[in-house]
Design a protein around this motif. Structure first.
Motif, PDB file in Angstrom:
ATOM      1  N   ASN A 130      -0.516  65.335 -27.485  1.00 18.81           N
ATOM      2  CA  ASN A 130      -0.415  65.809 -28.861  1.00 18.81           C
ATOM      3  C   ASN A 130       0.640  65.037 -29.643  1.00 18.81           C
ATOM      4  O   ASN A 130       0.529  64.861 -30.867  1.00 18.81           O
ATOM      5  N   ALA A 131       1.681  64.575 -28.960  1.00  9.37           N
ATOM      6  CA  ALA A 131       2.727  63.804 -29.624  1.00  9.37           C
ATOM      7  C   ALA A 131       2.158  62.521 -30.216  1.00  9.37           C
ATOM      8  O   ALA A 131       2.594  62.061 -31.278  1.00  9.37           O
ATOM      9  N   ILE A 132       1.169  61.963 -29.536  1.00  6.96           N
ATOM     10  CA  ILE A 132       0.520  60.750 -30.045  1.00  6.96           C
ATOM     11  C   ILE A 132      -0.120  61.027 -31.403  1.00  6.96           C
ATOM     12  O   ILE A 132      -0.007  60.232 -32.343  1.00  6.96           O
ATOM     13  N   VAL A 133      -0.791  62.175 -31.515  1.00  6.69           N
ATOM     14  CA  VAL A 133      -1.432  62.546 -32.779  1.00  6.69           C
ATOM     15  C   VAL A 133      -0.394  62.682 -33.885  1.00  6.69           C
ATOM     16  O   VAL A 133      -0.601  62.230 -35.019  1.00  6.69           O
ATOM     17  N   VAL A 134       0.742  63.289 -33.569  1.00 12.05           N
ATOM     18  CA  VAL A 134       1.801  63.492 -34.565  1.00 12.05           C
ATOM     19  C   VAL A 134       2.325  62.154 -35.078  1.00 12.05           C
ATOM     20  O   VAL A 134       2.469  61.942 -36.289  1.00 12.05           O
ATOM     21  N   PHE A 135       2.610  61.227 -34.185  1.00 10.79           N
ATOM     22  CA  PHE A 135       3.155  59.928 -34.592  1.00 10.79           C
ATOM     23  C   PHE A 135       2.143  59.120 -35.394  1.00 10.79           C
ATOM     24  O   PHE A 135       2.488  58.467 -36.382  1.00 10.79           O
ATOM     25  N   VAL A 136       0.881  59.164 -34.981  1.00 14.98           N
ATOM     26  CA  VAL A 136      -0.158  58.453 -35.729  1.00 14.98           C
ATOM     27  C   VAL A 136      -0.272  59.038 -37.128  1.00 14.98           C
ATOM     28  O   VAL A 136      -0.411  58.306 -38.123  1.00 14.98           O
ATOM     29  N   SER A 137      -0.205  60.355 -37.233  1.00 21.23           N
ATOM     30  CA  SER A 137      -0.250  61.019 -38.534  1.00 21.23           C
ATOM     31  C   SER A 137       0.896  60.541 -39.422  1.00 21.23           C
ATOM     32  O   SER A 137       0.707  60.290 -40.623  1.00 21.23           O
ATOM     33  N   PHE A 195      -7.275  75.711 -43.929  1.00 17.43           N
ATOM     34  CA  PHE A 195      -5.816  75.694 -43.849  1.00 17.43           C
ATOM     35  C   PHE A 195      -5.241  74.313 -43.538  1.00 17.43           C
ATOM     36  O   PHE A 195      -4.229  73.921 -44.117  1.00 17.43           O
ATOM     37  N   LEU A 196      -5.853  73.590 -42.606  1.00 20.54           N
ATOM     38  CA  LEU A 196      -5.257  72.339 -42.142  1.00 20.54           C
ATOM     39  C   LEU A 196      -5.772  71.114 -42.889  1.00 20.54           C
ATOM     40  O   LEU A 196      -4.998  70.401 -43.546  1.00 20.54           O
ATOM     41  N   LEU A 197      -7.058  70.823 -42.806  1.00 20.15           N
ATOM     42  CA  LEU A 197      -7.597  69.619 -43.424  1.00 20.15           C
ATOM     43  C   LEU A 197      -7.389  69.583 -44.933  1.00 20.15           C
ATOM     44  O   LEU A 197      -7.215  68.507 -45.506  1.00 20.15           O
ATOM     45  N   SER A 198      -7.390  70.741 -45.550  1.00 25.30           N
ATOM     46  CA  SER A 198      -7.205  70.783 -47.014  1.00 25.30           C
ATOM     47  C   SER A 198      -5.827  70.287 -47.428  1.00 25.30           C
ATOM     48  O   SER A 198      -5.613  69.908 -48.585  1.00 25.30           O
ATOM     49  N   HIS A 199      -4.877  70.283 -46.486  1.00 22.01           N
ATOM     50  CA  HIS A 199      -3.525  69.784 -46.770  1.00 22.01           C
ATOM     51  C   HIS A 199      -3.220  68.513 -45.969  1.00 22.01           C
ATOM     52  O   HIS A 199      -2.071  68.078 -45.914  1.00 22.01           O
ATOM     53  N   LYS A 200      -4.253  67.942 -45.318  1.00 27.23           N
ATOM     54  CA  LYS A 200      -4.093  66.769 -44.455  1.00 27.23           C
ATOM     55  C   LYS A 200      -3.154  67.056 -43.283  1.00 27.23           C
ATOM     56  O   LYS A 200      -2.473  66.164 -42.780  1.00 27.23           O
ATOM     57  N   VAL A 201      -3.124  68.310 -42.874  1.00 29.39           N
ATOM     58  CA  VAL A 201      -2.395  68.716 -41.679  1.00 29.39           C
ATOM     59  C   VAL A 201      -3.387  68.677 -40.519  1.00 29.39           C
ATOM     60  O   VAL A 201      -4.538  69.089 -40.667  1.00 29.39           O
ATOM     61  N   LEU A 202      -2.939  68.188 -39.371  1.00 33.09           N
ATOM     62  CA  LEU A 202      -3.846  67.975 -38.253  1.00 33.09           C
ATOM     63  C   LEU A 202      -3.660  69.013 -37.162  1.00 33.09           C
ATOM     64  O   LEU A 202      -2.623  69.667 -37.078  1.00 33.09           O
ATOM     65  N   SER A 203      -4.674  69.126 -36.340  1.00 34.67           N
ATOM     66  CA  SER A 203      -4.558  69.912 -35.109  1.00 34.67           C
ATOM     67  C   SER A 203      -4.150  68.965 -33.997  1.00 34.67           C
ATOM     68  O   SER A 203      -3.942  67.772 -34.220  1.00 34.67           O
ATOM     69  N   GLY A 204      -4.014  69.468 -32.799  1.00 34.54           N
ATOM     70  CA  GLY A 204      -3.640  68.617 -31.684  1.00 34.54           C
ATOM     71  C   GLY A 204      -4.849  68.050 -30.978  1.00 34.54           C
ATOM     72  O   GLY A 204      -5.988  68.440 -31.218  1.00 34.54           O
ATOM     73  N   GLY A 205      -4.617  67.094 -30.091  1.00 25.62           N
ATOM     74  CA  GLY A 205      -5.647  66.578 -29.214  1.00 25.62           C
ATOM     75  C   GLY A 205      -6.738  65.788 -29.907  1.00 25.62           C
ATOM     76  O   GLY A 205      -6.542  65.152 -30.942  1.00 25.62           O
ATOM     77  N   THR A 246       2.039  60.630 -44.193  1.00 23.32           N
ATOM     78  CA  THR A 246       3.476  60.701 -44.465  1.00 23.32           C
ATOM     79  C   THR A 246       4.152  61.451 -43.320  1.00 23.32           C
ATOM     80  O   THR A 246       3.507  62.211 -42.594  1.00 23.32           O
ATOM     81  N   TRP A 247       5.467  61.268 -43.190  1.00 27.78           N
ATOM     82  CA  TRP A 247       6.175  61.947 -42.116  1.00 27.78           C
ATOM     83  C   TRP A 247       6.324  63.438 -42.403  1.00 27.78           C
ATOM     84  O   TRP A 247       6.494  64.238 -41.479  1.00 27.78           O
ATOM     85  N   ASP A 248       6.254  63.822 -43.663  1.00 28.34           N
ATOM     86  CA  ASP A 248       6.234  65.250 -43.979  1.00 28.34           C
ATOM     87  C   ASP A 248       4.991  65.904 -43.386  1.00 28.34           C
ATOM     88  O   ASP A 248       5.056  66.982 -42.783  1.00 28.34           O
ATOM     89  N   LEU A 249       3.843  65.232 -43.564  1.00 32.21           N
ATOM     90  CA  LEU A 249       2.600  65.761 -43.001  1.00 32.21           C
ATOM     91  C   LEU A 249       2.650  65.762 -41.475  1.00 32.21           C
ATOM     92  O   LEU A 249       2.098  66.653 -40.824  1.00 32.21           O
ATOM     93  N   ALA A 250       3.319  64.781 -40.898  1.00 32.17           N
ATOM     94  CA  ALA A 250       3.457  64.737 -39.442  1.00 32.17           C
ATOM     95  C   ALA A 250       4.268  65.932 -38.946  1.00 32.17           C
ATOM     96  O   ALA A 250       3.951  66.528 -37.915  1.00 32.17           O
ATOM     97  N   LEU A 251       5.309  66.292 -39.691  1.00 36.50           N
ATOM     98  CA  LEU A 251       6.123  67.450 -39.306  1.00 36.50           C
ATOM     99  C   LEU A 251       5.337  68.751 -39.466  1.00 36.50           C
ATOM    100  O   LEU A 251       5.471  69.667 -38.644  1.00 36.50           O
ATOM    101  N   TYR A 252       4.525  68.831 -40.514  1.00 37.52           N
ATOM    102  CA  TYR A 252       3.664  70.008 -40.680  1.00 37.52           C
ATOM    103  C   TYR A 252       2.687  70.104 -39.503  1.00 37.52           C
ATOM    104  O   TYR A 252       2.410  71.197 -38.985  1.00 37.52           O
ATOM    105  N   THR A 253       2.155  68.948 -39.093  1.00 38.74           N
ATOM    106  CA  THR A 253       1.240  68.912 -37.951  1.00 38.74           C
ATOM    107  C   THR A 253       1.940  69.391 -36.686  1.00 38.74           C
ATOM    108  O   THR A 253       1.385  70.167 -35.904  1.00 38.74           O
TER     109      THR A 253
END
Length: 273
Positions: free
Chosen positions: A152-159, A25-35, A164-171
């Motif tokens: 977790n916010a750090i992971v989102v911003f790095v993503s 579900f996540l890696l296949s769309h380059k969506v990340l988990s937290g931590g 892309t920021w779209d992927l960051a929002l999905y994360t």
């Protein structure tokens, strides 16, 4: 013995579920988990190294820290969970079940939340920032949820900067859903009052004090029928710590009596671990 096998089985299946959610579900769309898992996913997407392997490697120094600060049993269970997740991510292929990244983010977050919540209920953790936050909250009165959100916010911003920021929002959406599901399953915010009646009061007290950051009130008691002298230990803990406390008390005094009640409110000093 039966309870121990049930807990290990729960952690094993839940860890595989997390690995499945990560890859399908996540890696296949380059969506990340937290931590730490999210950091490992970033490195895995940027290199040819499997993300599961990176999750395990990045957790090694954290487990060493947890071993010294949180106790061997808790860290051993958490290590088992991370190892199973890492191995399952190496076996399960990275493939898209859904072409919609939003649906994948939500359902992936739900599955990760279910797996993580069940692992928490079984007395373990998924390693990473959970252990770091628990160690930090032993030193200062800091809310665990706030610490996890900040990390977790750090992971989102790095993503956002790397991809892309779209992927960051999905994360961000996935992390939020995961947190809500964990709270629904594990209810770590609930406080519990424990009244422990035991013949081995000093031993139980020392066991709890050496493994928890909680105050304990000790009273003298007497069995109404047997006239035996007992010790009554009263403490307030979070729901997160209940499984550990029950096992610690049982190790010292298998015949102890524990009354567990939900606490409506705590006034005064209380560490929010």
């Amino acid at each position: 013995m039966v309870n121990r096998v049930a807990r290990i089985t729960t952690i094993f299946i839940s860890s595989i579920l997390i690995g499945f959610a990560f890859n399908m579900f996540l890696l296949s769309h380059k969506v990340l988990s937290g931590g730490v898992s999210g950091i490992a996913m970033i490195l895995g997407l940027l290199t040819s190294i499997n993300s599961g392997t990176l999750i395990f490697l990045l957790n090694i120094p954290i487990f060493i820290l947890g071993w010294m600060k949180l106790g061997k049993r808790f860290v051993t269970i958490s290590l088992f969970s991370v190892a199973v997740t890492s191995i399952s991510m190496g076996i399960i292929p990275i493939a898209k079940i859904s072409e919609d990244p939003i649906l994948s983010s939500i359902f992936g977050g739900v599955l990760v939340g279910i797996g993580t919540g069940l692992i928490f209920r079984a007395g373990g953790s998924t390693g990473g920032f959970d252990i770091v936050s628990m160690v930090l909250t032993q030193k200062k009165e800091l809310p665990l949820g706030t610490l996890l959100f900040g990390m977790n916010a750090i992971v989102v911003f790095v993503s956002g900067f790397i991809f892309t920021w779209d992927l960051a929002l999905y994360t961000m959406a996935s992390i939020y859903v995961t947190g809500r599901v964990i709270d629904a399953i594990h209810t770590r915010h609930i406080k519990l009052t424990l009244m422990i009646i035991t013949s081995n009061g000093d031993e139980v007290k020392e066991k709890l004090l050496s493994n928890l950051v909680r105050g304990i009130t000790v009273l003298d008691g007497e069995g109404a029928y047997t006239k035996e002298k007992r010790r009554v230990l009263i403490t307030v803990i979070s729901r997160y710590e209940l499984t550990r406390v029950k096992h610690m008390v049982a190790e010292v005094d298998p015949h102890s009596f524990i009354n567990i009640t939900q606490t409506i409110e705590v006034m005064g000093y209380f560490r929010r671990t």
